[in-house]
Scaffold this motif. Structure first.
Motif, PDB file in Angstrom:
ATOM      1  N   VAL A  24      20.800 -55.092 -17.039  1.00 46.64           N
ATOM      2  CA  VAL A  24      20.860 -54.709 -15.743  1.00 46.64           C
ATOM      3  C   VAL A  24      20.505 -55.936 -14.851  1.00 46.64           C
ATOM      4  CG1 VAL A  24      20.261 -53.268 -13.833  1.00 46.64           C
ATOM      5  CG2 VAL A  24      20.325 -52.206 -16.429  1.00 46.64           C
TER       6      VAL A  24
ATOM      7  N   SER B 151      20.495 -47.034 -12.698  1.00 46.19           N
ATOM      8  CA  SER B 151      20.469 -48.274 -13.619  1.00 46.19           C
ATOM      9  C   SER B 151      19.314 -48.338 -14.460  1.00 46.19           C
ATOM     10  CB  SER B 151      20.188 -49.211 -12.515  1.00 46.19           C
ATOM     11  OG  SER B 151      21.440 -49.563 -11.784  1.00 46.19           O
ATOM     12  N   HIS B 152      18.218 -47.555 -14.170  1.00 51.52           N
ATOM     13  CA  HIS B 152      17.011 -47.578 -14.989  1.00 51.52           C
ATOM     14  C   HIS B 152      17.352 -46.646 -16.160  1.00 51.52           C
ATOM     15  CE1 HIS B 152      12.858 -46.264 -16.418  1.00 51.52           C
ATOM     16  NE2 HIS B 152      13.348 -45.154 -16.246  1.00 51.52           N
TER      17      HIS B 152
ATOM     18  N   GLY C 273      19.520 -48.967 -18.351  1.00 49.66           N
ATOM     19  CA  GLY C 273      18.526 -49.753 -19.030  1.00 49.66           C
ATOM     20  C   GLY C 273      17.751 -49.424 -20.164  1.00 49.66           C
TER      21      GLY C 273
ATOM     22  N   LYS D 144      20.270 -56.736 -11.038  1.00 46.91           N
ATOM     23  CA  LYS D 144      19.926 -56.392  -9.486  1.00 46.91           C
ATOM     24  C   LYS D 144      20.689 -57.277  -8.576  1.00 46.91           C
ATOM     25  CE  LYS D 144      17.079 -53.863  -6.408  1.00 46.91           C
ATOM     26  NZ  LYS D 144      17.737 -52.508  -6.253  1.00 46.91           N
TER      27      LYS D 144
ATOM     28  N   HIS E  95      14.601 -55.141 -15.651  1.00 46.22           N
ATOM     29  CA  HIS E  95      15.805 -55.751 -15.122  1.00 46.22           C
ATOM     30  C   HIS E  95      15.982 -57.125 -14.465  1.00 46.22           C
ATOM     31  CE1 HIS E  95      16.823 -51.115 -13.990  1.00 46.22           C
ATOM     32  NE2 HIS E  95      16.649 -51.509 -15.494  1.00 46.22           N
TER      33      HIS E  95
ATOM     34  N   HIS F  48      12.700 -50.584 -11.829  1.00 43.87           N
ATOM     35  CA  HIS F  48      13.270 -51.858 -11.975  1.00 43.87           C
ATOM     36  C   HIS F  48      12.720 -52.556 -13.180  1.00 43.87           C
ATOM     37  CE1 HIS F  48      14.163 -50.487  -7.737  1.00 43.87           C
ATOM     38  NE2 HIS F  48      15.422 -51.180  -8.275  1.00 43.87           N
TER      39      HIS F  48
END
Length: 417
Positions: A193, A183-184, A187, A195, A220, A217
């Motif tokens: 993104v 996900s990082h 992004g 979470k 996000h 994160h």
């Protein structure tokens, strides 16, 4: 599979920071077997190409990045983080993790006795009288993260046609390291993104190193939705419907229990990235250290096997999953990526003629041994002498949203609430 331009596995290992995390605390660093660092660099080269240069990362260095935050160092037959051990069985070796509060109770069920607060003496004794297959047959139904060191050739999925993700909505159900790393990267490539956690299952990595969590994160958004609440279950389904990419790291039945259907999502044209320890058809659980070791990614010295790096299956899988998510079928249809962490690791050991032989040697080949000179460690790689790099950290690029802080705002923006 994409490889780094050098295709020199010893050099890539040396520059990755992983060799410094591999070996005994009082012994020299060791160059691991296989081509994981080389293939990780190939994946980030693919990511750079797919993003037209917007995301430039060194996949090899990502493999050791967490240790730069935590200060973890090589610990031989104990994992760098301390929660996994390589232990002898009646017919070989096994990797066993004890990372959760309930694990001692589960180990008591494994050995048939109360193991107290320290399960390791009882588990070590039990393993010495049982085979790796005995361990597998009991560990899976008990939910113990463990398995024999038993390399099995496997292939990892390969990226398809590169595609941009700028502006796409990524809904991330994953936790810990592999999924959040994926996900990082998305992004960084411009995706939005979000979470998702549940009230009873927050991401355990929130309790780990705060700076490393912020790195993965940063920037996000975060929502907490309870699938046991009718309204929030409906909002959860609507959030998934709005997504372009789903990332999850649960066994299929877990999200199915929330009413979420991967096949239906893919049929509608979405990308579903499913990260599991041993594949969607397996009920075995695992963590980065025991998965990597049981797949065969271990190093050896005269005393026996040692762990390679720090939970290596996690970052290796994370960067692979990101490269997959940054690709799509040529016809624009949806795709379900079944990303088995053990298969990703195994593929780095079985795709090169020399690797299978190296896996079973008692020590690294002479041309890949590390030497100390003027206070530094060096290795003579095929492409020349290379200094061993220490793990390096990147700085977080954004703030981390508090868990659930933006739920109403995010759902409202998406037309869900």
């Amino acid at each position: 599979m994409f490889e780094s331009p050098s295709a020199d596995s010893a050099r890539d290992w040396a520059e990755s920071g992983i060799a410094c995390l591999t070996g005994r605390p009082d012994g020299p660093p060791l160059i691991p077997p296989g081509r994981a660092a080389t293939l990780a660099r190939g994946m980030t080269a693919q990511i750079e190409s797919a993003t037209n240069g917007a995301v430039q990362l060194d996949g090899a260095r990502l493999l050791s990045e967490r240790a730069a935050f935590t200060g973890h160092r090589r610990a031989g037959a104990v994992s760098a983080g301390g929660s996994c051990r390589l232990l002898p069985t009646a017919d070989g070796w096994a990797a066993v993790s004890c990372a959760r509060p309930d694990d001692p109770l589960l180990f008591g069920a494994l050995v048939g006795a109360d193991v107290g607060e320290d399960p390791w003496p009882a588990v070590t004794s039990w393993l010495a009288g049982h085979t790796g297959q005995d361990l597998l047959e009991l560990a899976e139904p008990l939910g113990i993260a463990a398995g024999p060191v038993s390399p099995v050739p496997a292939a990892a999925p390969q990226p398809l046609v590169p595609r941009a993700v700028d502006g796409l909505l990524v809904v991330d159900f994953s936790s810990l390291w592999a999924g959040p790393l994926c996900s990082h990267v998305l992004g960084l490539a411009g995706a939005r993104v979000v979470k998702v956690e549940t009230p009873t299952r927050p991401d355990g990595a929130r309790l780990g190193n705060a700076d490393f969590y912020r790195l993965l994160h940063g920037g996000h958004e975060s929502v907490v939705l309870d699938p046991g609440d009718d309204t929030e279950r409906r909002e959860l389904a609507q959030l998934v419907t709005a997504a372009d990419i789903i990332i999850e790291a649960s066994r299929p039945r877990a999200l199915a229990g929330f009413g979420l259907d991967a096949d239906r999502f893919v049929a509608s044209g979405g990308t579903w990235v499913s990260i599991t320890a041993h594949g969607r058809d397996s009920f075995r659980i695992g963590f980065g250290d025991d998965i990597a070791a049981s797949a065969g990614l271990i190093a050896h010295d005269a005393q026996g096997p040692v762990f390679v790096g720090d939970a290596l299956a996690d970052p290796l899988t994370g960067v692979t999953a990101a490269a997959l998510a940054l690709s799509a079928p040529a016809d624009g249809s949806g795709v379900l990526w079944d990303v088995s962490m053990s298969a990703v690791v195994s593929s780095t050991l079985t795709h090169h003629p020399d690797d299978s032989e190296r896996m079973y040697r008692s020590s690294p080949p002479l041309d890949a041994m590390c030497h100390s000179l003027r206070g530094r460690w060096w290795v003579e790689a095929p492409s020349g002498i290379v200094a061993l790099a220490e793990p390096q950290r990147r700085e977080p690029a954004g703030d981390v949203a508090e868990s659930g802080r933006d739920t109403s705002k995010i759902l409202s923006e998406l037309g869900i609430r």
